[in-house]
Design an enzyme around this catalytic site. Structure first.
Site, PDB file in Angstrom:
ATOM      1  N   LYS A 134       0.864  -1.190   0.000  1.00 15.43           N
ATOM      2  CA  LYS A 134       0.000   0.000   0.000  1.00 15.43           C
ATOM      3  C   LYS A 134       0.891   1.227   0.000  1.00 15.43           C
ATOM      4  CE  LYS A 134      -4.472   0.955   0.259  1.00 15.43           C
ATOM      5  NZ  LYS A 134      -5.610   0.124  -0.212  1.00 15.43           N
ATOM      6  N   ASP A 174      -7.027   4.176  -4.506  1.00 15.50           N
ATOM      7  CA  ASP A 174      -7.715   4.033  -3.216  1.00 15.50           C
ATOM      8  C   ASP A 174      -8.335   5.416  -2.973  1.00 15.50           C
ATOM      9  OD1 ASP A 174      -7.960   2.068  -0.773  1.00 15.50           O
ATOM     10  OD2 ASP A 174      -7.488   3.980   0.152  1.00 15.50           O
TER      11      ASP A 174
HETATM   12  P1  NDP Z   1     -13.046   7.708  -2.744  1.00 17.90           P
HETATM   13  O1  NDP Z   1     -11.973   8.712  -2.615  1.00 17.90           O
HETATM   14  O2  NDP Z   1     -13.698   7.522  -4.075  1.00 17.90           O
HETATM   15  O3  NDP Z   1     -14.176   7.966  -1.646  1.00 17.90           O
HETATM   16  C1  NDP Z   1     -13.885   7.935  -0.264  1.00 17.90           C
HETATM   17  C2  NDP Z   1     -15.088   8.363   0.539  1.00 17.90           C
HETATM   18  O4  NDP Z   1     -14.811   8.323   1.939  1.00 17.90           O
HETATM   19  C3  NDP Z   1     -15.473   9.781   0.259  1.00 17.90           C
HETATM   20  O5  NDP Z   1     -16.845   9.930   0.444  1.00 17.90           O
HETATM   21  C4  NDP Z   1     -14.654  10.522   1.314  1.00 17.90           C
HETATM   22  O6  NDP Z   1     -15.130  11.805   1.581  1.00 17.90           O
HETATM   23  C5  NDP Z   1     -14.792   9.648   2.508  1.00 17.90           C
HETATM   24  N1  NDP Z   1     -13.633   9.796   3.413  1.00 17.90           N
HETATM   25  C6  NDP Z   1     -12.335   9.604   3.120  1.00 17.90           C
HETATM   26  N2  NDP Z   1     -11.555   9.785   4.198  1.00 17.90           N
HETATM   27  C7  NDP Z   1     -12.381  10.135   5.174  1.00 17.90           C
HETATM   28  C8  NDP Z   1     -12.176  10.453   6.535  1.00 17.90           C
HETATM   29  N3  NDP Z   1     -10.949  10.440   7.109  1.00 17.90           N
HETATM   30  N4  NDP Z   1     -13.276  10.730   7.264  1.00 17.90           N
HETATM   31  C9  NDP Z   1     -14.522  10.714   6.710  1.00 17.90           C
HETATM   32  N5  NDP Z   1     -14.757  10.417   5.431  1.00 17.90           N
HETATM   33  C10 NDP Z   1     -13.718  10.125   4.676  1.00 17.90           C
HETATM   34  O7  NDP Z   1     -12.422   6.315  -2.254  1.00 17.90           O
HETATM   35  P2  NDP Z   1     -12.950   4.839  -2.485  1.00 17.90           P
HETATM   36  O8  NDP Z   1     -14.426   4.833  -2.694  1.00 17.90           O
HETATM   37  O9  NDP Z   1     -12.071   4.242  -3.491  1.00 17.90           O
HETATM   38  O10 NDP Z   1     -12.605   4.182  -1.079  1.00 17.90           O
HETATM   39  C11 NDP Z   1     -13.552   4.063  -0.010  1.00 17.90           C
HETATM   40  C12 NDP Z   1     -13.111   2.961   0.938  1.00 17.90           C
HETATM   41  O11 NDP Z   1     -13.059   1.707   0.228  1.00 17.90           O
HETATM   42  C13 NDP Z   1     -11.722   3.137   1.554  1.00 17.90           C
HETATM   43  O12 NDP Z   1     -11.717   2.592   2.855  1.00 17.90           O
HETATM   44  C14 NDP Z   1     -10.835   2.287   0.657  1.00 17.90           C
HETATM   45  O13 NDP Z   1      -9.659   1.876   1.320  1.00 17.90           O
HETATM   46  C15 NDP Z   1     -11.770   1.114   0.382  1.00 17.90           C
HETATM   47  N6  NDP Z   1     -11.460   0.309  -0.782  1.00 17.90           N
HETATM   48  C16 NDP Z   1     -11.268   0.874  -2.008  1.00 17.90           C
HETATM   49  C17 NDP Z   1     -10.996   0.081  -3.097  1.00 17.90           C
HETATM   50  C18 NDP Z   1     -10.824   0.644  -4.459  1.00 17.90           C
HETATM   51  O14 NDP Z   1     -10.581  -0.140  -5.385  1.00 17.90           O
HETATM   52  N7  NDP Z   1     -10.947   1.936  -4.666  1.00 17.90           N
HETATM   53  C19 NDP Z   1     -10.883  -1.382  -2.978  1.00 17.90           C
HETATM   54  C20 NDP Z   1     -11.170  -1.877  -1.654  1.00 17.90           C
HETATM   55  C21 NDP Z   1     -11.436  -1.046  -0.617  1.00 17.90           C
HETATM   56  P3  NDP Z   1     -14.077  13.017   1.551  1.00 17.90           P
HETATM   57  O15 NDP Z   1     -12.916  12.620   0.682  1.00 17.90           O
HETATM   58  O16 NDP Z   1     -14.877  14.126   1.004  1.00 17.90           O
HETATM   59  O17 NDP Z   1     -13.648  13.181   2.962  1.00 17.90           O
HETATM   60  O1  2IT Z   2      -7.969  -1.663  -0.720  1.00 14.54           O
HETATM   61  C1  2IT Z   2      -7.878  -2.149  -1.867  1.00 14.54           C
HETATM   62  O2  2IT Z   2      -7.981  -3.381  -2.051  1.00 14.54           O
HETATM   63  C2  2IT Z   2      -7.651  -1.255  -2.995  1.00 14.54           C
HETATM   64  N1  2IT Z   2      -7.579  -0.058  -2.795  1.00 14.54           N
HETATM   65  C3  2IT Z   2      -7.476  -1.819  -4.368  1.00 14.54           C
HETATM   66  C4  2IT Z   2      -6.050  -2.259  -4.591  1.00 14.54           C
HETATM   67  C5  2IT Z   2      -5.712  -2.686  -5.999  1.00 14.54           C
HETATM   68  O3  2IT Z   2      -4.515  -2.990  -6.194  1.00 14.54           O
HETATM   69  O4  2IT Z   2      -6.567  -2.735  -6.880  1.00 14.54           O
END
Ligand code: NDP
Ligand code: 2IT
Length: 455
Positions: A134, A174
């Site tokens: 990561k 992410d």
């Molecule tokens: P995005 O940046 O698209 O969205 C993240 C969301 O979470 C936004 O609504 C953001 O609002 C909010 N957020 C982020 N940090 C905080 C914080 N500290 N406090 C409150 N709200 C917060 O990210 P993703 O949708 O890609 O990711 C969302 C979650 O899913 C994360 O935990 C990520 O690790 C997990 N994930 C993502 C994957 C991927 O492929 N993208 C795969 C597996 C898991 P704002 O930024 O306005 O604060």
């Molecule tokens: O938390 C996760 O699994 C991700 N942000 C996706 C990682 C990836 O390599 O696609």
């Protein structure tokens, strides 16, 4: 120390955890993630004392390599800024390091180590050959122009490029890193290394990306939820679903849950949450995506556009009466009180889409209420699994159809579900997806580490 009985193993785990805390002071998210995993491994270690002898636990909690670097970039007014850049290359026993990059002001070493640690087990569960890693930066993309984002990504990659490669370490997105950022990062890597190669996943469709990757995490979570519900003789049809966040993952989850007949009634942002009793689907989900893409971090305008919806300022969505809850925002966003509210209101299933969104006390509430609970490392593995499929397509220089990728994704999620359930049964805690996921993910990595000798 002798190891064999349950209490000796637990004592050993306690020692490993204490060492982690002493050697990594103040890294509370990392401590939390390690503690959650280690104490579920006892039954597997009873069967495999050789892992303890070979110090597999001690090795597993220490990243193979941590890279920290300075990122210097200029904003549109020619002012210079300095951010921290990181890549945690945690474990390469079963494949090249693989995991996302997070750009968010809260990013620090503890958060990236917790994410990298979880990624080891998640990637193992996908059955694809990917190790755990990561990275990211404390850069805040909010309010930045497109040019500023590009310059930051170029500066970040100017250092990162020397540590990654299609067979070494393959980053992805992410929080704060989506298709646009991956494009700028890829362009800079290609310019420096002079190679067009699958060094990143989440690429655009016209330059090596995979169909379905943007929605894969959310889709995968919903496929997993559907499988969990089936074990109780039901499914998503007619269920009320609460979702938090309104990013990439929330979007995919809302789309697929609605498609499978559920009614998504909430989404949330840093400003509060939206309750829409008419359901959040179709054009409403697209609208959210547009809001997010425009760089805004508020959900309240949704209630201005769709006037039947209500906006609750500064509140989380977990007090709403729902059957299924899917946290999609960030770590520790759902605490013990939120969990109690959900259970009190009749929630039967909590499926983690974010990484570690539930606090340990919240998980205890779900477990003692005996409702379905799935940890992120199993339920959200569809994102990285589809990244793995993107790597496969890049390697064979082919592009699979949407249907083909989605079928692979669905099969992988059903398989992860069944693997967790089988492991939970085999180790005497049938239906405990957390224990099942940790043990099944761990065994594969531990076997590979044993086979590859001391390192
Ligand atoms: P995005 O940046 O698209 O969205 C993240 C969301 O979470 C936004 O609504 C953001 O609002 C909010 N957020 C982020 N940090 C905080 C914080 N500290 N406090 C409150 N709200 C917060 O990210 P993703 O949708 O890609 O990711 C969302 C979650 O899913 C994360 O935990 C990520 O690790 C997990 N994930 C993502 C994957 C991927 O492929 N993208 C795969 C597996 C898991 P704002 O930024 O306005 O604060
Ligand atoms: O938390 C996760 O699994 C991700 N942000 C996706 C990682 C990836 O390599 O696609």
């Amino acid at each position: 120390m002798a190891v064999g009985t349950k209490s000796e193993i637990n004592e050993r785990i306690e020692n490993v955890l204490n060492t982690v805390k002493t050697k990594n002071p103040g890294e509370k998210e990392f401590h939390q993630a390690v503690e959650e995993v280690l104490f579920t491994l006892t039954p597997a270690l009873e069967k495999h004392p050789e892992y303890l002898k070979a110090k597999i636990l001690e090795r597993l909690v220490e990243p193979e390599r941590v890279i920290m670097f300075r990122v210097t970039w200029q904003d549109d007014k020619n002012e210079t800024h300095v951010n921290k850049g990181f890549r945690v290359q945690f474990n390469s026993a079963i494949g090249p390091y693989k995991g996302g990059l997070r750009f968010h002001p809260s990013v620090n070493l503890s958060i990236l180590k917790f994410l990298g640690f979880e990624q080891i087990f998640k990637n193992s569960l996908t059955t694809l050959p990917m190790g755990g890693g990561k990275g990211g930066s404390d850069f805040d993309p909010k309010g930045k122009s497109d040019n500023e984002i590009m310059r930051f990504c170029q500066a970040f990659m100017s250092e990162l490029y020397r540590h990654i490669g299609p067979n070494t370490d393959v980053p992805a997105g992410d929080i704060g890193v989506g298709g646009r950022e991956i494009g700028y990062l890829f362009g800079q890597y290609k310019k420096i290394v002079n190679e067009f190669t699958g060094v990143l996943t989440g690429k655009g469709i016209t330059w090596g990306g995979s169909l379905v990757r943007p929605e894969a995490t959310g889709f995968g979570v919903v496929y997993f939820t559907q499988e969990m519900l089936r074990t109780k003789g039901t499914d998503l049809r007619g269920k009320r679903v609460a979702i938090s966040g309104f990013g990439n993952v929330a979007w995919g989850a809302a789309l697929k849950a609605s498609e499978l007949g559920a009614k998504v009634v909430t989404i949330s942002g840093p400003d509060g949450f939206i309750l829409d009793e008419d359901g959040i689907s179709g054009e409403k989900v697209d609208y959210l995506l547009k809001v997010r893409a425009s760089g805004r971090d508020e959900v309240k305008m949704y209630a201005e556009k769709y006037t039947n919806a209500k906006f609750f300022a500064g509140k989380k969505p977990w007090g709403v009466k729902v059957d299924v809850a899917i946290p999609c925002a960030t770590q520790n966003e759902l605490d013990e009180n939120d969990a109690k509210e959900l259970v009190k209101n009749g929630c039967i299933c909590l499926c983690e889409a974010a990484n570690m969104p539930c606090t340990p006390a919240a998980i205890e509430v779900f477990k003692s209420a005996k409702i379905l609970y799935a940890p992120g490392k199993a339920a959200n593995a569809g994102g990285v699994a589809t990244s793995g499929l993107e790597m496969s397509q890049n390697s064979i220089r082919m592009s699979w159809s949407r249907e083909e990728v989605d079928n692979h994704l669905r099969n992988i999620m059903v398989n992860i579900h069944n693997t967790c359930l089988r492991a939970s049964d085999e180790y005497g805690v049938k239906g405990d997806y957390m224990v099942g996921a940790n043990i099944a993910g761990f065994l594969k990595v531990a076997d590979a580490m044993m086979a590859q000798g001391m390192m």
